[in-house]
Scaffold this active site. Structure first.
Site, mmCIF file in Angstrom:
data_model
loop_
_atom_site.group_PDB
_atom_site.id
_atom_site.type_symbol
_atom_site.label_atom_id
_atom_site.label_comp_id
_atom_site.label_asym_id
_atom_site.label_seq_id
_atom_site.Cartn_x
_atom_site.Cartn_y
_atom_site.Cartn_z
ATOM 1 N N LYS A 124 0.899 -1.261 0.087
ATOM 2 C CA LYS A 124 0.084 0.015 0.007
ATOM 3 C C LYS A 124 1.052 1.089 -0.015
ATOM 4 C CE LYS A 124 -4.555 1.032 0.235
ATOM 5 N NZ LYS A 124 -5.780 0.218 -0.318
ATOM 6 N N ASP A 164 -7.062 4.172 -4.649
ATOM 7 C CA ASP A 164 -7.468 4.248 -3.363
ATOM 8 C C ASP A 164 -8.131 5.492 -3.353
ATOM 9 O OD1 ASP A 164 -7.825 2.256 -1.159
ATOM 10 O OD2 ASP A 164 -7.659 4.104 -0.148
HETATM 11 P P1 NDP Z 1 -12.669 7.978 -3.545
HETATM 12 O O1 NDP Z 1 -11.839 8.943 -3.278
HETATM 13 O O2 NDP Z 1 -13.440 7.586 -4.702
HETATM 14 O O3 NDP Z 1 -14.072 8.176 -2.368
HETATM 15 C C1 NDP Z 1 -13.784 8.327 -1.256
HETATM 16 C C2 NDP Z 1 -15.031 8.611 -0.661
HETATM 17 O O4 NDP Z 1 -14.960 8.653 0.795
HETATM 18 C C3 NDP Z 1 -15.418 10.147 -0.636
HETATM 19 O O5 NDP Z 1 -16.955 10.436 -0.788
HETATM 20 C C4 NDP Z 1 -15.080 10.966 0.330
HETATM 21 O O6 NDP Z 1 -15.596 12.044 0.668
HETATM 22 C C5 NDP Z 1 -15.088 9.835 1.392
HETATM 23 N N1 NDP Z 1 -14.070 10.024 2.671
HETATM 24 C C6 NDP Z 1 -12.698 9.838 2.422
HETATM 25 N N2 NDP Z 1 -12.368 10.035 3.522
HETATM 26 C C7 NDP Z 1 -13.255 10.494 4.321
HETATM 27 C C8 NDP Z 1 -13.173 10.673 5.523
HETATM 28 N N3 NDP Z 1 -12.143 10.907 6.469
HETATM 29 N N4 NDP Z 1 -14.434 11.078 6.388
HETATM 30 C C9 NDP Z 1 -15.629 10.812 5.676
HETATM 31 N N5 NDP Z 1 -15.425 10.757 4.408
HETATM 32 C C10 NDP Z 1 -14.511 10.302 3.761
HETATM 33 O O7 NDP Z 1 -12.291 6.288 -2.813
HETATM 34 P P2 NDP Z 1 -12.698 5.001 -3.038
HETATM 35 O O8 NDP Z 1 -14.316 5.046 -2.991
HETATM 36 O O9 NDP Z 1 -11.842 4.069 -4.053
HETATM 37 O O10 NDP Z 1 -12.358 4.329 -1.676
HETATM 38 C C11 NDP Z 1 -13.525 4.314 -0.760
HETATM 39 C C12 NDP Z 1 -13.029 3.156 0.434
HETATM 40 O O11 NDP Z 1 -12.903 1.976 -0.095
HETATM 41 C C13 NDP Z 1 -11.808 3.392 1.298
HETATM 42 O O12 NDP Z 1 -11.778 2.820 2.501
HETATM 43 C C14 NDP Z 1 -10.853 2.585 0.232
HETATM 44 O O13 NDP Z 1 -9.589 2.048 1.085
HETATM 45 C C15 NDP Z 1 -11.600 1.322 -0.162
HETATM 46 N N6 NDP Z 1 -11.334 0.169 -1.028
HETATM 47 C C16 NDP Z 1 -11.132 0.954 -2.407
HETATM 48 C C17 NDP Z 1 -11.056 -0.064 -3.415
HETATM 49 C C18 NDP Z 1 -10.774 0.537 -4.797
HETATM 50 O O14 NDP Z 1 -10.675 -0.229 -5.619
HETATM 51 N N7 NDP Z 1 -10.881 1.860 -5.169
HETATM 52 C C19 NDP Z 1 -10.806 -1.193 -3.132
HETATM 53 C C20 NDP Z 1 -10.807 -1.908 -2.022
HETATM 54 C C21 NDP Z 1 -11.188 -0.778 -0.595
HETATM 55 P P3 NDP Z 1 -14.808 13.441 0.604
HETATM 56 O O15 NDP Z 1 -14.714 13.625 -0.778
HETATM 57 O O16 NDP Z 1 -15.492 14.448 1.526
HETATM 58 O O17 NDP Z 1 -13.404 13.235 1.186
HETATM 59 O O1 2IT Z 2 -7.863 -1.364 -0.843
HETATM 60 C C1 2IT Z 2 -7.891 -2.062 -2.028
HETATM 61 O O2 2IT Z 2 -7.797 -3.173 -2.065
HETATM 62 C C2 2IT Z 2 -7.480 -1.113 -3.121
HETATM 63 N N1 2IT Z 2 -7.520 -0.058 -2.965
HETATM 64 C C3 2IT Z 2 -7.406 -1.723 -4.485
HETATM 65 C C4 2IT Z 2 -5.885 -2.278 -4.817
HETATM 66 C C5 2IT Z 2 -5.661 -2.724 -6.177
HETATM 67 O O3 2IT Z 2 -4.233 -3.217 -6.168
HETATM 68 O O4 2IT Z 2 -6.426 -2.929 -7.035
#
Ligand code: NDP
Ligand code: 2IT
Length: 443
Positions: A124, A164
């Site tokens: 990460k 992420d």
């Molecule tokens: P994005 O940046 O696309 O979206 C993040 C969302 O979460 C936004 O709505 C953001 O709001 C909100 N957010 C982030 N930080 C905070 C905070 N501290 N408090 C409140 N809201 C918050 O990210 P992703 O959708 O890619 O990721 C979301 C979650 O999913 C994370 O935990 C990530 O680790 C997990 N994840 C993502 C994967 C991926 O493939 N993208 C895979 C597996 C897990 P704001 O705009 O206000 O910050």
């Molecule tokens: O938390 C996660 O699994 C991710 N942000 C995706 C990682 C990846 O390599 O696709």
């Protein structure tokens, strides 16, 4: 050494890293009985080795803003464990990013990646850079400066980052562009790439879809499904958007979305043109969910999270520790039967305990959101073969992988007719990595 003594040692060595310690404690509590029962693990001191990253890279990232100001951010890559494949995991750009948060995410990633059935190790990285309200040019210059250091640690068989929080296809594009220029080679060194230069169909959708597939598999163990269920979602980014799309497809009703400013409650459902509006708002205009409320007359709750809203199913898809003990209790008391975690470690330990004590269907992030990284591994496969699979092919593979993860949880987590998915996911992931580490000797 007993469990308490082991944790004391980890705490002493990693003081001031609360999120990392939280993620370690959860895994160690699940795997301790297996560890004790298998002398070969103890003999190879697997636990002490597995909580220590193989390598941590920390570096200065200087960049110039549009007004000529010189800024400095901190860059990180945690290369945590390569026992079953190259380091694999996302990059997070968010002002809260620090060593503790990235170590927790890297640690989770080891076991999540093992559960996918595919050959990927755990890593990460990211930066405390805040992409919010930055111009495209500023984001590009930051990404280029970040890659000027990170490039030397990456490679398609060494370390393959992805997105992420705060890192989507725009940032991946800028980073990949710089990598390609420096190395003078076109290899699959990132996943989450755009379709016309090596990306995979379904990768953008995969985490959200996978989280919902996992919820369907959990519900099926009690002869239920998402049809007609009310679903509360947090976040409004990549994972949330495609989770909402898939819930709609399965006939559920999603009534909330959120960002760090607050949440929207739309009892009529976030679907059709409303979901299209949300996607445009977040992905193109980079706006706030409050504007959704203004557009459609839905109520915005400033400074609150959506867990007080009555639902059958909850999908936390924003960030770590976004469901506290009180909020977990409110979900349970309001009749929520299923929680599938799109985010990483969104529920505090007291909340997890409450879900388990109340025997709800609780899918922890490392199982429920593994569809994203699994599809990243499918993107790597396609890049290696220099061909692309169709949408249907990738989605079918994703569906099969999510079912296999569910099956592993059932195999290792069933206790007195109850499936403890926390225990199941932790033990299944641990066994695979620990056995590989033993095969490799003391390295
Ligand atoms: P994005 O940046 O696309 O979206 C993040 C969302 O979460 C936004 O709505 C953001 O709001 C909100 N957010 C982030 N930080 C905070 C905070 N501290 N408090 C409140 N809201 C918050 O990210 P992703 O959708 O890619 O990721 C979301 C979650 O999913 C994370 O935990 C990530 O680790 C997990 N994840 C993502 C994967 C991926 O493939 N993208 C895979 C597996 C897990 P704001 O705009 O206000 O910050
Ligand atoms: O938390 C996660 O699994 C991710 N942000 C995706 C990682 C990846 O390599 O696709």
């Amino acid at each position: 050494m007993n469990l308490q003594e082991f944790m004391q040692k980890v705490k002493a060595r990693n003081a001031n890293e609360p999120e990392f310690l939280q993620s370690v404690e959860e895994v160690i509590e699940s795997v301790w009985p297996v560890y004790v029962a298998n002398p070969q693990f103890k003999q190879a001191n697997i636990l002490e080795r597995i909580v220590e990253p193989e390598r941590i890279i920390m570096f200065r990232v200087p960049w110039v803003s549009d007004n000529g100001e010189v800024n400095v951010n901190r860059g990180f890559r945690i290369e945590f464990n390569s026992a079953i494949g190259p380091y694999k995991g996302g990059l997070r750009f968010h002002p809260s990013v620090n060593l503790s948060i990235l170590k927790f995410l890297g640690f989770e990633q080891i076991f999540k990646n093992a559960l996918t059935t595919l050959p990927i190790g755990g890593g990460k990285g990211g930066s405390d850079f805040n992409p919010r309200e930055k111009s495209d040019g500023e984001v590009m210059r930051f990404c280029q400066s970040f890659m000027l250091e990170l490039f030397r640690h990456l490679g398609p068989n060494t370390d393959v980052p992805a997105g992420d929080i705060g890192v989507g296809k725009r940032e991946i594009g800028y980073m990949f562009g710089m990598y390609k220029k420096i190395k003078n080679e076109f290899t699959g060194v990132f996943t989450g790439k755009s379709l016309n230069w090596g990306g995979s169909l379904i990768r953008p959708e995969a985490t959200g879809y996978g989280t919902v597939y996992f919820a369907q598999d959990m519900l099926a163990t009690r002869n239920m499904d998402l049809e007609g269920k009310t679903v509360v979602v947090s976040g409004s980014g990549n994972v949330s958007q495609y989770a909402i799309q898939k819930v709609n497809e399965f006939g559920g009703l999603v009534t909330t979305i959120s960002d760090s400013d607050g949440f929207i409650h739309d009892p009529e459902g976030i679907k059709g043109e409303k979901l299209e509006y949300l996607m445009d708002l977040k992905n193109v205009r980079r706006g706030r969910v409050k504007e959704y409320g203004e557009e459609f007359g839905a109520k915005f709750y400033q400074g609150h999270r959506p867990w007080s809203i009555k639902c059958d199913v909850a999908l936390p898809c924003a960030t770590q520790n976004e469901i506290n003990a009180k909020e977990a209790a409110s979900l349970v008391n309001n009749g929520c039967i299923c929680v599938s975690e799109g985010a990483n470690m969104p529920t505090v330990p007291e909340g997890v305990k409450l879900f388990l004590d109340n025997k709800i269907l609780y899918g922890p992030g490392k199982a429920a959101n593994a569809g994203g990284v699994a599809t990243s591994a499918l993107e790597m496969t396609q890049n290696s073969m220099r061909l692309s699979w169709s949408r249907e092919e990738v989605d079918e593979k994703l569906r099969t992988i999510m079912s296999s993860i569910h099956q592993q949880c059932v195999q290792y987590g069933t206790e007195d007719n109850f499936i403890n998915y926390v225990k199941g996911a932790n033990i299944a992931g641990f066994m695979k990595v620990a056995n590989a580490m033993i095969d490799h000797g003391i390295v």
